[in-house]
Design a protein around this motif. Structure first.
Motif, short mmCIF file in Angstrom:
data_model
loop_
_atom_site.label_atom_id
_atom_site.label_comp_id
_atom_site.label_asym_id
_atom_site.label_seq_id
_atom_site.Cartn_x
_atom_site.Cartn_y
_atom_site.Cartn_z
N LEU A 158 6.09 29.20 40.46
CA LEU A 158 5.82 27.76 40.53
C LEU A 158 6.82 26.99 41.39
N ASN A 159 7.82 27.70 41.93
CA ASN A 159 8.82 27.02 42.77
C ASN A 159 9.55 25.91 42.05
N ALA A 160 9.95 26.23 40.82
CA ALA A 160 10.64 25.20 40.04
C ALA A 160 12.12 25.17 40.37
N ARG A 161 12.79 24.12 39.95
CA ARG A 161 14.24 24.07 40.10
C ARG A 161 14.93 24.54 38.83
N LEU A 162 14.16 24.58 37.75
CA LEU A 162 14.69 25.12 36.49
C LEU A 162 13.62 26.01 35.87
N VAL A 163 13.99 27.26 35.61
CA VAL A 163 13.03 28.16 34.96
C VAL A 163 13.56 28.48 33.57
N ILE A 164 12.72 28.28 32.57
CA ILE A 164 13.14 28.53 31.20
C ILE A 164 12.46 29.79 30.70
N MET A 165 13.23 30.70 30.17
CA MET A 165 12.65 31.95 29.65
C MET A 165 13.05 32.08 28.20
N ASP A 166 12.05 31.90 27.31
CA ASP A 166 12.33 32.02 25.88
C ASP A 166 12.00 33.44 25.43
N GLU A 167 13.02 34.23 25.26
CA GLU A 167 12.88 35.63 24.87
C GLU A 167 11.92 36.40 25.75
N PRO A 168 12.22 36.45 27.04
CA PRO A 168 11.28 37.11 27.96
C PRO A 168 11.28 38.62 27.80
N THR A 169 12.33 39.20 27.27
CA THR A 169 12.42 40.65 27.26
C THR A 169 12.00 41.26 25.94
N SER A 170 11.52 40.45 25.01
CA SER A 170 11.28 40.99 23.67
C SER A 170 10.29 42.13 23.69
N SER A 171 9.37 42.18 24.67
CA SER A 171 8.50 43.35 24.67
C SER A 171 8.57 44.12 25.98
N LEU A 172 9.71 44.06 26.64
CA LEU A 172 9.87 44.83 27.88
C LEU A 172 10.75 46.05 27.66
N ASP A 173 10.47 47.08 28.43
CA ASP A 173 11.38 48.23 28.34
C ASP A 173 12.48 48.10 29.40
N ASP A 174 13.41 49.02 29.39
CA ASP A 174 14.60 48.89 30.23
C ASP A 174 14.27 48.70 31.71
N ARG A 175 13.30 49.50 32.16
CA ARG A 175 12.97 49.42 33.58
C ARG A 175 12.49 48.01 33.92
N GLU A 176 11.61 47.51 33.07
CA GLU A 176 11.06 46.18 33.33
C GLU A 176 12.12 45.10 33.17
N VAL A 177 13.03 45.33 32.23
CA VAL A 177 14.12 44.37 32.07
C VAL A 177 14.95 44.33 33.35
N GLU A 178 15.18 45.47 33.95
CA GLU A 178 15.92 45.52 35.20
C GLU A 178 15.20 44.72 36.29
N THR A 179 13.88 44.94 36.37
CA THR A 179 13.10 44.17 37.34
C THR A 179 13.30 42.69 37.12
N LEU A 180 13.23 42.31 35.82
CA LEU A 180 13.37 40.90 35.49
C LEU A 180 14.74 40.38 35.94
N PHE A 181 15.77 41.18 35.66
CA PHE A 181 17.11 40.74 36.08
C PHE A 181 17.15 40.51 37.58
N GLY A 182 16.51 41.40 38.30
CA GLY A 182 16.46 41.24 39.75
C GLY A 182 15.85 39.88 40.11
#
Ligand SMILES: Nc1ncnc2c1ncn2[C@@H]1O[C@H](COP(=O)(O)OP(=O)(O)OP(=O)(O)O)[C@@H](O)[C@H]1O
Ligand SMILES: Nc1ncnc2c1ncn2[C@@H]1O[C@H](COP(=O)(O)OP(=O)(O)OP(=O)(O)O)[C@@H](O)[C@H]1O
Ligand SMILES: [Mg+2]
Ligand SMILES: [Mg+2]
Lengths: 507, 318, 331, 300
Positions: A158-182
Motif C-alpha cells: 500500500l506504500n504506507a509510511r507506517l506499517v503495523i503488524m499485529d502478530e504477523p508471525t503467529s502462523s509462519l514457519d522459520d523460513r517464512e519468518v525470514e522472508t518477512l524479516f527481509g
C-alpha cells in the motif's frame, strides 16, 4: 527530531471494562518499533484506535505532525497507515488477487478493473514473499500461512509510511519468518516505520530498534532493543523481578523424560481426499509426540483425520478404547480424545457465549442429568479451571469474546482438560499467547502428561517441539517421512530432517 | 457513563416499550382498563406467541422458518377432517384425541422435512422453508378440496375458547410452552447446543455437538408449535379455511422474536423476550385498531414501531 | 447468454458450479414446453412471457446484489406497488418523465432501507420488513385505496405494451441492458468487488479499508431502483398504478436469486444465473397454464402451489448436487 | 364492435380466475368447471393468485393457446384493461364476470361483449335500506368490517352502504376497519372494536365470512347477536343463512358465485348472432328470516 507518530493519554473502555488507560506510543520515522505486553495488555486495542476500527474515549493522536482522528481503516490507509490485524482480516471466498489489490485495483481506460494487470501485479507482490500460487483461486483454499502472508503482502504494497503488524508471525514457519524479516528491513531501508507486535521476543532482537512495553492497558516502558535483554523485556511485561524469572526457565514442556506407557493411538497410513497421502503416527500414555513439518505439510489435516473430522480415504486409526477409529468428533470425545484447534476464532470460541458455557461445551453429556444440566457441578468445574489455569476475567458469565486472545486460549484448553481425556491433540496450543501464559499453558500440559495423558503436539515453533516432545514425526506433503526421538533432538536436527526429506521428495 | 445508561435502557427496551404502550392505551383507548380487554388480547396474541417461541429456537441456530403459516394451515385443515369423519363420529373421545394428535404429528413431519433439507442437504434455511411456504398451503387446500370446513364441536373448541381460572386456555398454553422452552434453552444440554450451533457451528461440531440433529430438532419444534397454533385458530373460529389459517404468520413471528431480542445471526434464544415481542406487536395492533386508525396508516405506524423497537435493542452493541 | 463472443462457457461452468443446475433446468423446461405444446414458442407467447417476467428479472437483479452483501430486501414487492402508483400520476408527462421518476421513487425507498441498515444498524431482514409494510401503506395512502389510471394519451403505455418486431418488448430490452450493466459493475468495478467482499466477511472487508457502507448503500438503493423500474413496467404495461400488487414478489425474487446459485450468506453471486433463475420460475407458471390447456389434467389453483413448491425443491436438489460436485472438483 | 363468435360444436373456453383464497371464488371456479361438460367447452382455467399483473399474463397465455372465447373476472378495474384489449386484438370475444373494468377506457359492446354480474355498490345500498327499515332502536351505532383494503368490492360495498345509511340521522358509523374478507380477522377486529365501542348495536360486514367471525366475537364477549346487536352482510353463504335461521343475523344480500350456467347461455346467444345487452344483470336475492330456510340447500 519530530516523531512520525505520537499517541498520548489514550483511554478506552468496553462496556465499563477498561482496556486502555492513559496509554501512549511514539514512533520515529524509519524505525522498527516493537509493541509488546501480555495477553490483554491492550496492544491490539491501541492499534485499532489508531486505525479507526474503534473510537477512543479520550486522548490525542498526532501523525506526521498533524492531529489524526481516523474514523475508519480506510481513512488510516489514506493517511499512510497500513495494518495487518491480529485476526486475519481477509475475505476467504474471494480470489487471492482481490484480497491483495482490492480498493487499489489497476483500471483500464474506461475505469473498469484491469484483471490481467491485477493478477500480474499480485503475482509480483507475492513473489517478493517467495510465494508462487494461482492467484485466481479463492484465498480460503490456501493454508493459514499463505493467508497470513497475503495479508502482509497487501499491507506492504500500500506504500504506507507506517506499517503495523499485529502478530504477523503467529502462523509462519522459520523460513517464512525470514522472508518477512527481509521485507521489514526493506521497509526500514525505504524510511517506512513499522510497528511490530509479537510474542516471540527473539524476533524483536533481529529486527526491532526500540520496544514499547504495555501492561494492563498502560504503557510502562520504552526500551532500546540494543541495550536490553529478553529477560529484561519479560520482567517489564510481567512487572516482576528479572532474577525471579530467570530461575524458572523458558520452555516448560520438558520432553524426553516420560516413560512411555500403554499405546493410546495408533494411526497408520492415513490418507484423505484433501491433503494426506500416507501418515502414520502413534502416541503412548504419558508421552508427547510432536508433528513437525513445514506449513501446509498436512499436520492439521492429520489431526483432523484422527479426530474423525475428515473422512479417511485409506488407512486406519485405532485407540486403546476404540479400535475402529472415529467417524465424528462426538465419537472421538466419547473415546477420550480432545482436539484443540489452531483457529481459535473460527473453530474454537462461541463468541456470544459466556466463559462458563464455552468451557463446558464438550463436557455437556457428562453434565446432563435427566431433565437438566447440573449447574452446580458445572460452575464448580469452571471455577476450578479458571483458578488452576489463572484465567483472567471479570466473571465466568462474561462473554468469551471480551477476553484477550491468550485467555481465550486457556478457556479452550480447559474445555478439553475438563473432559479428563486420555489423548489430547493440541494444534498450535501457544499461538498468539504471551510468554507468561505460554509458560503457564506448557506447564499445565506437562502436568497432565505426567498424570498419564498422551499428547499429540503440533507447533510451528521448533523450540517448543524440540524441547517438548518425546518423539517428533516429520511430515512432508502429507507423508510422514521420519521420526526423531528425544533426548537428543536439537533444532538443527529437526530442521535438517525437514530439509532432508524435502530433498528426498524433490529427488 | 453515557454508554452504561444506554446499555441498561436497551436491555429493558422491550419492557419500556410495553410500559409506554400500556400508558398510551390507558390514556387514549376507550375502556382499556377492563378484564375483557386482557382476555381479547390474550386470545389474539396466543398463536403469535406460540409460533414465535419456535421461531426463536430456529433463529438461535442462525436459521429461519418461513413455513410456519403453511404448517398451521396443514394442521388446521386436518383436524376437522378427522373429527368430522365417520370413524370419529362413532368414537367421539378417540376421535377428538386423534384430531389433535394427528395434525401435530403431521406438522412435526413437515418440520422434519425442513430440518433434513437444512441439515443434510445444506439448503439455506430461507429457501428450504420457502418450499413449504409455497406448497404447504396448497397441500392443505388439496386436503380440503379448497372448501371451508365449518363445524360445531364443543370439545375441540375448548382449545380456542375454554377458560381455566377465568383466563383463556390459550393463555395458559402459552405460559406452559414458554416455561418449558425457557427451561430447555437455559437448563438442558439440547438448549445449550442450540445456542452453540448458532453461535459458531464449526466450534460446536468440534466439541462433539450433533449439529445436524440439533438443527432438525429446532425445525421440528417450530413446526410442532405451528401445528398447535393452527389447531387453536381452527378451534376459535369453529371453522377451518386452509387458504387463510396462519396467513402472514411468519412475519409476525419473526418480528416478535426480533423485537424480543433474538439475534438473526443466531446464538441467542430469549424465550420470554419473544413472548414480550409478541405482546408488543399485538398491543400495537390493538391500539391502532381500537382508535380507528385506517389500515394503511396502521401499516406505516407498525413499520415505524418495529424499526424503533429493534433500534433500541441493537443499541447495545459497540 | 450475454456478450457471447467474450464468453467462454467452459470457464464459466468451472467457476460457477453452483449455477450449472439452473441452466440445465432452463434448457430442459424450454425444450419440454416447445415439444409438448402448440404455440409455446410462438411470438405471442414469447413476447408476453418476457414482458411479464421482465419485472421479476428486474427485482431479482437488485435482490441478487443485496444478497451478495449478506443482506436481504423484503420490501421490493411493496416498492413495485408504490412506484407504480407514483408513476401513474406522472404518466401524463410521458415515459421520459415517468421512467426516471419511478426509478427515483424506488431509489428513495431503497435509500431509506440503506439508512436503517447502515446508520441505525437494524438487521436487513427487519429493516426491509418494516419498509415493506410502510411502502404498502404509503401506496394505499397516496392512491386513496384505488388503482390509479394511467394516461392512455401520452406515450407512457407504449413502453410497457410495445415491442420490437413483435417479439422483444421494450421492457425486456431495458431490463437486459440493466442486467448487462450490472454484470459489468459486478465483475469489472471496484464497487462490485466490494459488494462481493462484504458478503464474504463484513468486518474483514472494513478492516481492509474498503468502503463497506458505501457499497451497502449502493445495493439497497440499487434494489429500490430496480423495483422502481419494475413499478414503471407494471404501470405502463398493465395500465394502472396498483397499490395492492407485488404481494409475495420478494420471495419470488429471493427464489430466483438462490436458484441462480447465489449464496444467501453472501459473497458469491452471478448476474446471468440470476436472470436464468427468474426466467425459470416464470416458466413454471407459463407451462402450468399450457398444461391446463391440454385438458389432460387441470391443475387447480392449489395444485399449482404444490407443483411450484415441488419444482423449487427439485431445482434446489439439483443445485446442491452440482455445487457439491463443483466443490469436489475445485479441491 | 367486439369480435364475433362462430357457431361451433365445441368451444375452447378460457376462464381466468383471479384468486382462490376464499370459498366464493372456489365456488365460482367450480361452477365453470361444472358447466363445461354440459355446454361443450374445453375449459382452460387459470388462477392469478391475487395478482392483477399475473392475471393479464394468464390471459396472454390463453390467447397464445388460441381460445375461442374468454370469461374474465377482472381482479382490478383498471389493470385488467390490457387483457381485454389484447383479447379483442386477437379476435377473441370477452365476457367480464362478476367484476367489471373501467368503463371510461373499455366499453361493453365495443371492447368486450358484456359484463355479467351484479353491482357491488347496489349490494351495499340494499343492505343499508334493509337496515333502515328493520332496525328497531332509536340510535344505530354501526361497526363496519371492510373487505381487503383497496379492493374494488370493499370500496364499492362501503360506498353503497355508507352513502345510503348516512342519509338517515338515526345511524352513525363509529368504526370501520378491514377484516380482509376473512373469518378469523373479522372476529379479531370485532373483538377489539367491541372493547372500544361497547355500545355498538349494528355490525355491517362486507362479506358473510367476516359476519360469522363478528358473531363469534359477540358471543365470546357475552353479547347476543340478533338480539342486542344486528348483524348484516353480503354473499348468501350456507353459514350465513344458517345464522339467519338461528336468529343471529339479520340479512345477507346475495352475491351468487354460480356464473357457469349464465355464462353458457349468454355465450350461446352471442354465437347465434344476438346482440347482448352491455350489462347482463344478475338478480341478487335478499335472504332474511322469511326465506333463508327455503334457500339454504342451494347455498354454497
Ligand atoms: N471488542 C471488545 N469488547 C470488550 N472487551 C474488549 C474488546 N476488545 C478488547 N477487549 C478487552 O480489552 C483488553 C485489551 O485487549 P487487546 O486485544 O488489546 O489485548 P492484546 O494486548 O492485543 O492481547 P493479545 O496479545 O492476547 O492479542 C482485554 O482485556 C480485552 O478483553
Ligand atoms: N479446517 C480446515 N478445513 C478445510 N481445509 C483445511 C482445514 N485445515 C487445513 N486445511 C487445508 O489443508 C491443507 C494443509 O494444511 P494443514 O493446515 O494441514 O497444514 P499444517 O502443516 O498444519 O499447516 P498450518 O500450520 O498452516 O495449519 C491446507 O491447504 C489448508 O488450507
Ligand atoms: Mg492482540
Ligand atoms: Mg496447522
Amino acid at each position: 527530531m519530530q516523531p512520525l507518530l505520537r499517541m498520548q493519554g489514550i483511554n478506552k473502555s468496553f462496556a465499563g471494562v477498561v482496556a486502555l488507560s492513559s496509554a501512549g506510543l511514539e514512533i520515529a520515522a524509519g524505525e522498527v518499533h516493537a509493541l509488546i505486553g501480555q495477553n490483554g495488555a491492550g496492544k491490539s486495542t491501541l492499534i485499532k484506535i489508531l486505525t479507526g476500527v474503534y473510537r477512543k474515549d479520550s486522548g490525542d493522536i498526532e501523525f506526521e505532525g498533524a492531529p489524526l482522528n481516523a474514523q475508519s481503516p480506510r481513512e488510516a490507509q489514506d493517511n499512510g497507515i497500513a495494518t495487518i490485524y491480529q485476526e486475519l482480516s481477509l475475505v476467504p471466498l474471494r480470489s487471492v488477487t482481490e484480497n491483495v489489490i482490492m480498493g487499489y485495483e489497476p483500471r483500464t481506460r474506461f475505469g473498469f478493473i484491469d484483471w490481467k494487470a491485477a493478477h500480474d501485479r499480485t503475482r509480483e507482490i507475492l513473489s517478493g514473499f517467495g510465494i508462487d500460487i494461482d492467484v485466481t483461486r479463492p484465498l480460503g483454499s490456501y493454508s493459514t500461512a499463505i493467508q497470513q502472508l497475503t495479508a502482509i503482502a497487501r499491507a506492504v504494497s500500500l506504500n504506507a509510511r507506517l506499517v503495523i503488524m499485529d502478530e504477523p508471525t503467529s502462523s509462519l514457519d522459520d523460513r517464512e519468518v525470514e522472508t518477512l524479516f527481509g521485507v521489514v528491513r526493506g521497509l526500514k531501508a525505504r524510511g517506512v516505520s513499522v510497528i511490530y507486535v509479537s510474542h516471540f521476543l527473539d524476533e524483536l532482537f533481529h529486527i526491532c530498534d526500540r520496544a514499547t512495553i504495555m501492561r494492563d492497558g498502560q504503557t510502562v516502558a520504552v526500551r532500546e532493543i540494543a541495550s536490553t535483554t529478553k529477560l529484561g523485556l519479560i520482567a517489564d511485561m510481567l512487572g516482576r523481578d528479572p532474577e525471579e524469572i530467570a530461575a524458572a526457565g523458558m520452555t516448560d514442556l520438558g520432553g524426553g523424560k516420560g516413560e512411555a506407557g500403554e499405546l493410546l493411538l495408533d494411526a497408520r497410513n492415513l490418507s484423505t481426499r484433501r491433503m494426506l497421502r500416507d501418515v502414520s503416527v502413534s502416541v503412548h500414555k504419558g508421552e508427547i509426540v510432536g508433528l513437525g513439518g513445514l506449513l501446509g505439510s498436512g499436520r492439521t489435516e492429520a489431526a483432523r483425520a484422527i479426530f474423525g473430522l475428515d473422512k479417511l480415504s485409506a488407512g486406519t486409526v485405532s485407540t486403546h478404547r476404540t479400535p475402529a477409529g472415529f467417524s465424528d468428533p462426538a465419537e472421538a470425545i466419547r473415546g477420550g480424545v480432545g482436539f484443540l484447534t489452531e483457529d481459535r476464532k473460527a473453530e474454537g470460541i462461541v463468541p456470544e457465549m459466556s466463559v462458563r458455557e464455552n468451557m463446558t461445551l464438550a463436557l455437556l453429556p457428562a453434565l446432563a442429568g435427566k431433565f437438566s444440566l447440573d449447574r452446580a457441578r458445572e460452575e464448580e468445574i469452571v471455577k476450578k479451571f479458571v483458578d488452576a489455569l489463572g484465567i483472567k476475567l471479570a466473571s465466568i458469565e462474561q462473554p468469551i469474546r471480551e477476553l484477550s486472545g491468550g485467555n481465550q486460549q486457556k478457556v479452550l484448553l480447559a474445555r478439553w482438560l475438563a473432559l479428563e481425556p486420555d489423548l489430547l491433540i493440541l494444534d498450535e496450543p501457544t499461538r498468539g499467547v504471551d510468554v507468561g501464559a505460554k509458560f503457564e499453558i506448557q506447564s499445565i500440559i506437562r502436568e497432565y502428561v505426567e498424570k498419564g495423558v498422551g499428547v499429540l503436539l503440533i507447533s510451528s515453533e521448533f523450540e517448543e517441539l524440540v524441547e517438548g516432545a518425546d518423539r517428533i514425526v516429520v511430515l512432508q506433503d502429507g507423508v510422514s517421512v521420519t521420526e526423531l526421538r528425544n533426548p537428543g533432538i536439537t533444532e538443527e536436527k529437526l530442521i535438517g530432517a525437514i530439509a532432508q526429506s524435502h530433498e528426498g521428495a524433490a529427488a | 457513563m453515557n454508554g452504561l445508561d444506554w446499555k441498561r435502557l436497551s436491555r429493558h427496551g422491550g419492557l419500556i416499550a410495553l410500559a409506554l404502550l400500556l400508558l398510551i392505551n390507558i390514556l387514549i383507548t376507550p375502556n382499556f382498563l377492563q378484564l375483557q380487554t386482557l382476555f381479547v388480547n390474550i386470545s389474539q396474541v396466543a398463536t403469535i406467541a406460540i409460533v414465535a417461541v419456535g421461531m426463536t429456537l430456529v433463529i438461535a441456530t442462525a436459521g429461519i422458518d418461513l413455513s410456519v403459516g403453511a404448517v398451521m394451515a396443514v394442521a388446521g385443515a386436518l383436524a376437522p377432517l378427522i373429527f368430522l369423519s365417520d370413524f370419529a363420529q362413532a368414537n367421539p373421545s378417540l376421535g377428538l384425541a386423534l384430531s389433535i394428535a394427528v395434525p401435530i404429528l403431521v406438522a412435526l413431519v413437515c418440520g422434519l422435512f425442513n430440518g433434513v433439507l437444512v441439515a443434510y442437504l445444506g439448503v439455506q434455511p430461507i429457501i428450504a422453508t420457502l418450499i413449504f411456504f409455497i406448497s404447504g398451503r396448497g397441500i392443505a387446500q388439496v386436503l380440503t378440496n379448497g372448501n371451508l370446513q365449518t363445524f360445531s364441536h364443543p370439545g375441540f373448541s375448548y382449545i380456542g375458547t375454554g377458560k381455566i381460572l377465568g383466563l383463556p386456555f390459550q393463555g395458559w398454553l402459552v405460559l406452559v410452552i414458554a416455561v418449558v422452552f425457557w427451561w430447555v434453552v437455559n437448563r438442558t444440554m439440547f438448549g445449550r447446543r442450540i445456542l452453540a450451533v448458532g453461535g459458531n457451528e464449526k466450534a460446536a461440531r468440534l466439541t462433539g455437538t450433533p449439529v445436524r440433529r440439533v438443527k432438525i430438532g429446532v425445525y421440528v419444534i417450530s413446526a410442532g408449535l405451528s401445528g398447535i397454533a393452527g389447531l387453536i385458530v381452527v378451534a376459535i373460529n369453529s371453522a377451518s379455511d386452509a387458504a387463510r389459517i396462519g396467513n402472514l404468520m411468519e412475519l409476525d413471528a419473526i418480528a416478535a422474536a426480533v423485537v424480543g431480542g433474538t439475534l438473526l445471526m443466531g446464538g441467542k434464544a430469549p424465550i420470554f423476550g419473544a413472548i414480550l415481542g409478541a405482546i408488543i406487536i399485538q398491543l400495537v395492533k390493538y391500539t391502532l385498531l381500537a382508535n380507528g386508525v385506517a389500515d394503511e396508516v396502521a401499516l406505516i405506524a407498525k413499520a415505524g414501531i418495529i424499526v424503533l423497537a429493534v433500534y433500541v435493542q441493537q443499541g447495545r452493541k459497540e | 447468454m450475454l456478450d457471447t463472443n467474450a464468453f467462454d462457457l467452459r470457464k464459466y461452468l468451472q467457476g460457477n458450479g453452483q449455477s450449472v443446475g439452473v441452466w440445465i433446468a432452463l434448457v430442459a423446461m424450454i425444450l419440454f414446453g416447445a415439444l409438448r405444446y402448440d404455440n409455446f414458442t410462438g411470438a405471442y407467447n414469447i413476447s408476453s412471457f418476457l414482458n411479464y417476467n421482465s419485472m421479476f428479472i428486474a427485482i431479482s437483479l437488485g435482490m441478487c446484489f443485496v444478497i451478495m452483501t449478506g443482506g436481504i430486501d423484503l420490501s421490493v414487492g411493496s416498492v413495485v406497488a408504490f412506484t407504480s402508483v407514483c408513476v401513474a400520476y406522472l404518466s401524463p408527462y410521458g415515459i421520459q418523465v415517468a421512467l426516471p421518476g419511478g426509478i427515483l421513487a424506488g431509489m428513495a425507498i431503497g435509500a431509506l432501507n440503506a439508512f436503517f441498515v447502515i446508520k441505525m444498524r437494524i438487521p436487513p431482514f427487519i429493516a426491509t420488513l418494516a419498509t415493506m409494510l410502510g411502502a404498502k401503506g404509503g401506496a394505499l395512502v397516496i392512491s386513496g385505496r384505488q388503482t390509479i389510471s394511467v394516461d392512455w394519451g401520452s406515450n407512457f403505455t407504449k413502453f410497457g405494451m410495445g415491442n420490437v418486431g413483435g417479439l422483444l418488448p421494450w421492457s425486456i430490452i431495458v431490463v437486459m441492458v440493466l442486467a448487462v450493466g450490472l454484470w459489468v459493475v459486478l465483475e469489472k468495478t471496484s464497487i462490485g468487488r466490494t459488494v462481493e467482499a462484504i458478503g464474504g466477511g463484513e468486518d474483514a472487508t472494513r478492516m481492509m479499508g474498503l468502503p463497506v457502507d458505501r457499497a451497502k448503500a449502493f445495493v439497497y438503493i440499487l434494489s429500490g431502483g430496480c423495483a422502481g423500474l419494475a413499478g414503471v413496467i407494471l404501470a405502463s404495461g398493465f395500465g394502472a398504478g396498483q397499490p395492492l400488487e407485488g404481494v409475495g414478489w420478494e420471495l419470488s425474487a429471493i427464489a430466483s436469486v438462490v436458484v441462480g446459485g447465489t449464496l444467501l450468506t453472501g459473497g458469491l453471486g452471478s448476474v446471468p444465473a440470476t436472470v436464468a433463475g427468474a426466467l425459470l420460475l416464470g416458466l413454471v407458471f407459463n407451462i402450468l397454464n399450457f398444461e391446463n390447456g391440454r385438458g389432460v389434467i387441470s391443475f387447480s389453483a392449489y395444485w399449482q402451489m404444490v407443483v411450484r413448491g415441488m419444482f423449487l425443491f427439485v431445482v434446489i436438489l439439483l443445485q446442491s448436487r452440482f455445487s457439491r460436485a463443483a466443490a469436489k472438483q475445485g479441491a | 364492435e367486439p369480435p364475433p363468435l362462430a357457431q361451433k360444436d365445441r368451444y375452447k373456453v378460457g376462464f381466468s380466475q383471479m384468486e382462490s383464497n376464499n370459498p366464493w371464488r372456489i365456488a365460482e371456479t367450480k361452477s365453470f368447471h361444472d358447466t363445461a361438460e354440459a355446454c361443450n367447452w374445453d375449459l382452460i382455467a387459470t388462477d392469478a393468485a391475487g395478482s392483477a399483473a399475473k392475471q393479464v399474463a394468464d390471459v396472454d397465455s390463453m390467447i397464445a393457446q388460441g381460445i375461442d372465447v374468454l370469461f374474465l373476472p377482472p381482479r382490478e378495474e383498471k389493470p385488467l384493461i390490457p387483457a381485454v384489449m389484447k383479447a379483442k386484438a386477437a379476435g377473441i370475444p370477452t365476457f367480464l364476470v362478476d367484476r367489471s373494468v373501467d368503463p371510461n377506457v373499455a366499453k361493453a359492446g365495443e371492447d368486450y361483449v358484456a359484463f355479467l354480474g351484479s353491482d357491488f355498490i347496489d349490494q351495499g345500498r340494499r343492505v343499508a335500506e334493509w337496515t333502515i327499515e328493520n332496525f328497531k332502536g332509536d340510535k344505530g351505532i354501526i361497526v363496519e368490517l371492510e373487505g381487503t383494503t383497496g379492493s374494488s368490492p370493499a370500496n364499492d360495498r362501503k360506498k353503497g352502504f355508507d352513502d345510503r345509511i348516512l342519509q338517515d340521522d338515526r345511524f352513525e358509523i363509529v368504526a370501520s376497519q378491514t377484516g380482509d374478507f376473512a373469518r378469523d380477522l373479522g372476529r379479531q377486529v370485532m373483538e377489539t372494536l367491541l372493547q372500544a365501542h361497547p355500545d355498538v348495536n349494528i355490525v355491517y360486514a362486507h362479506n358473510d365470512e367476516m359476519a360469522i367471525g363478528a358473531i363469534q366475537a359477540l358471543e365470546l364477549a357475552g353479547r347476543k347477536p340478533g338480539e342486542d346487536v344486528l348483524v348484516v352482510s353480503i354473499d348468501g353463504t350456507r353459514d350465513a343463512l344458517q345464522a339467519i335461521i338461528d336468529g343471529k343475523m339479520g340479512v345477507t344480500v346475495e352475491s351468487s358465485p354460480f356464473f357457469g350456467p349464465l355464462a353458457c347461455e349468454v355465450m350461446k346467444r352471442y354465437a347465434a348472432g344476438e346482440t347482448i345487452e352491455p350489462w347482463v344483470q344478475v338478480k341478487d336475492r335478499i335472504f332474511t328470516q322469511e326465506n333463508a330456510a327455503d334457500h339454504i340447500d342451494e347455498a354454497y
